[in-house]
Design an enzyme around this catalytic site. Structure first.
Site, mmCIF file in Angstrom:
data_model
loop_
_atom_site.group_PDB
_atom_site.id
_atom_site.type_symbol
_atom_site.label_atom_id
_atom_site.label_comp_id
_atom_site.label_asym_id
_atom_site.label_seq_id
_atom_site.Cartn_x
_atom_site.Cartn_y
_atom_site.Cartn_z
ATOM 1 N N MET A 91 -1.122 32.360 -22.914
ATOM 2 C CA MET A 91 0.532 31.403 -24.656
ATOM 3 C C MET A 91 -0.145 30.554 -25.533
ATOM 4 O O MET A 91 -0.136 31.126 -26.882
ATOM 5 C CB MET A 91 1.629 30.922 -23.683
ATOM 6 N N LYS A 114 10.233 2.988 6.286
ATOM 7 C CA LYS A 114 9.568 3.055 7.392
ATOM 8 C C LYS A 114 10.713 2.144 8.488
ATOM 9 O O LYS A 114 10.408 3.130 9.750
ATOM 10 C CB LYS A 114 8.707 2.749 7.484
ATOM 11 N N PHE A 165 0.784 -1.106 -0.285
ATOM 12 C CA PHE A 165 0.156 0.286 0.390
ATOM 13 C C PHE A 165 0.893 1.087 -0.225
ATOM 14 O O PHE A 165 2.312 1.597 1.014
ATOM 15 C CB PHE A 165 -0.848 0.096 0.956
ATOM 16 N N GLN A 166 0.489 1.858 -0.909
ATOM 17 C CA GLN A 166 0.660 3.400 -0.656
ATOM 18 C C GLN A 166 2.923 3.317 -1.819
ATOM 19 O O GLN A 166 3.957 4.058 -0.846
ATOM 20 C CB GLN A 166 0.992 4.564 0.132
#
Length: 580
Positions: A476, A160, A110-111
């Site tokens: 632009m 981590k 996850f992540q």
């Protein structure tokens, strides 16, 4: 201590004072001890892109390494754009990102995102740390690499599990990087040859890039301009390296440069390129750029020398040292052979200056001329202010119509052209030098990409001033559609300023973010509105300037064509050879 505490302690030891960031799961262990630090100020941004650009703005005005922090996965990938931006413009930034635990790396946890792999092409260097014992050394090396040689962004991705592991903090007594030894001292033989060429050229030009700002070489540059008598052009990234008031400063070269600056490069017999990289926006069609010029190229990055243009005299070194060594050699050449006669060259340049000055025409639709608005901001705020632009027409007008008298007064995204740069970079610039007035000059398109950082400014007492040059268009892009796509305006109307519907209403938006919102729609109110903003120093201010959508940036060299084909205005091209 644990690895997270070691990160905080390492940032303190590296001299960091401000961190822009957002917490998340993988970086959360570091945010806990960060709360106890007496030396680090953390500023909670609203988007990681804002953190990265703020770190860049901080680096510009403080002279220190900017620091940003994000969590793993989407937090880290949101930093990719500001890291690429800092890499292109050589800004010293260190990004600290959390990563999933070491055992989970490569499992699509996850992540999880391989941010080291993703950012490898757009950083000066990056690290993956899985061992807590490595944290102090790696952070010390990251700051050293970011700030030395050609500055640039360095990413430190820390697992981590390393943040949670126990370790003994030990700051390295010295940096040992066997493969990294930036050359700062130039070779004497090359310096002597450059001096000889500069002393004998009849049509010399000093072509100055952002390296002059990065090396702090403005005083040396001025001395070289005075000693050589040569005209000077300052690129988009070098505005302010030589004061605009200096009589030899021809302004900005390139796609939207001044006619005298572009013409001088094209007709030069010698170009001394200082801390610049022969970018396509300056050279136009490379094969036709400065066809008669001998090239001296001085840069701290040897990879830039000869990359785009063949060089006759290459000089690798820090620009401050290069010019310091060049000055006495030039004096010796002058003493031996006399100063070159540049009278005819200056007569030609002054003719270009007189015939093709920077200017603009008033609008036909009743709306404000954006050039006038930006020029008045520069005149009222003055040369001691800091000006931070977004990207597009307003960027070019800010480079053209504000007079820059000192280095680090002008911040913009030059190499990458990042929309959304202005507001967060201005925020960082104000934090880096709180004593200065900081103006964000932004477009209505750019402003909508990162204006959430106004909340950060309001909550953290960062009173920037934002001028939204609101032409209700992607300006632009619209200009190119006018010139090259038969005025077919595909998806460039933003509905922000013209007509009865304003989506969003920038004044109401400013108020919702805790800022002062002002609107200016007439020329008679421009000065009073700017002065009102200058009087407010306890809140951010946003001014919605409703300007004409038909205003265009001139002069212009169309992409991919020769600089010889520069247009002074639509359908008007200089007759180069009438004096020759």
């Amino acid at each position: 201590m644990n690895g997270a505490q070691s990160i905080v302690r390492s940032l303190e030891a590296a001299g960091a004072e401000v961190v822009f960031g957002i917490p998340g799961g993988a970086i959360l262990p570091t945010y806990d001890p960060l709360m106890d630090s007496k030396l680090l100020r953390h500023i909670l941004v609203r988007h990681e892109q804002g953190a990265g650009h703020a770190a860049s703005g901080y680096a510009y005005t403080s002279g220190k390494v900017g620091v940003c922090m994000a969590t793993s996965g989407p937090g880290a990938t949101n930093l990719v754009t500001p890291l690429a931006d800092a890499n292109m413009d050589s800004v010293a930034v260190v990004a600290i990102t959390g990563q999933v635990g070491a055992a989970m790396i490569g499992t699509d946890a996850f992540q999880e995102a391989d941010i080291v792999g993703i950012t490898l092409p757009v950083t000066k260097h990056n690290f993956l740390v899985t061992n807590a014992d490595d944290i102090p050394r790696v952070i010390a090396e990251a700051f050293h690499i970011a700030a030395t040689g050609r500055p640039g962004p360095v990413l430190v991705d820390i697992a981590k599990s390393a943040m949670q592991a126990r370790t003994t903090f030990s700051w390295p007594p010295a940096i040992e990087l066997p493969g990294y030894h930036p050359v700062t001292k130039p070779h004497a033989k090359q310096i002597r040859e450059a001096a000889r060429l500069l002393a004998t050229a009849r049509r010399p030009v000093l072509y100055v890039g952002g390296g002059a700002i990065r090396s702090g070489a403005s005083a040396e540059l001025r001395a070289l301009a005075d000693a050589s008598g040569a005209p000077v052009v300052t690129t988009l990234m070098a505005r302010g390296a030589l004061p605009d008031s200096h009589p030899q400063n021809l302004g900005m070269p390139g796609m939207h440069g001044t006619v005298p600056a572009v013409a001088a490069l094209q007709k030069a017999d010698l170009i001394v390129a200082l801390g610049t990289r022969f970018d396509d926006r300056v050279t136009g069609k490379l094969s036709s750029f400065a066809p008669h010029a001998t090239i001296v190229h001085a840069d701290i990055d040897p990879a830039e020398i000869g990359k785009n243009r063949r060089v006759d005299v290459p000089i690798v070194g820090d620009l401050k040292e290069v010019i310091a060594d060049l000055l006495p050699e030039l004096a010796r050449e002058h003493a031996q052979h006399g100063k070159p006669d540049l009278e005819r060259w200056w007569r030609q340049i002054d003719d270009w200056r007189e015939t093709f000055p920077l200017g603009y025409t008033e609008t036909d639709d009743g709306h404000l001329a954006p050039q006038y608005v930006i020029q008045r901001i520069g005149e009222i705020a003055g040369p001691e202010a800091v000006y931070v632009s977004g990207v597009g027409q307003h960027q070019m007008w800010a480079a053209q119509f504000i007079r820059y008298e000192r280095p680090n007064a002008w911040l913009n995204s030059g190499g990458l052209g990042t929309m959304g740069y202005s507001v967060p970079a201005a925020m960082g610039a104000k934090v880096g030098d709180p004593s200065r007035t900081v103006w964000s000059i932004d477009g209505d398109g750019c402003f909508q990409m990162t204006n959430q950082e106004l909340a950060t400014c309001a909550i953290n007492d960062i009173p920037i001033k934002v001028a939204v040059i609101n032409n209700s268009s992607l300006g632009m892009v619209r200009q190119w559609q006018t010139l090259f796509y038969e005025s077919r305006y595909s998806n460039t109307d933003l509905h922000t300023g013209h007509g009865t519907v304003r989506i969003p209403d920038f004044v109401k938006l400013a108020d919702a973010y805790g800022c002062v919102g002002l609107r200016c729609e007439t020329k008679a109110d421009v000065d009073a509105t700017i002065k009102r903003a200058m009087e407010i120093n306890d809140q951010p201010v946003v001014i919605d300037f409703t300007v004409s959508r038909d205003a265009m940036v001139w002069p212009m060299v169309a992409a991919g064509v020769s600089n010889d084909e520069i247009q002074y205005a639509r359908g008007i091209s200089p007759a180069w050879d009438r004096e020759e």
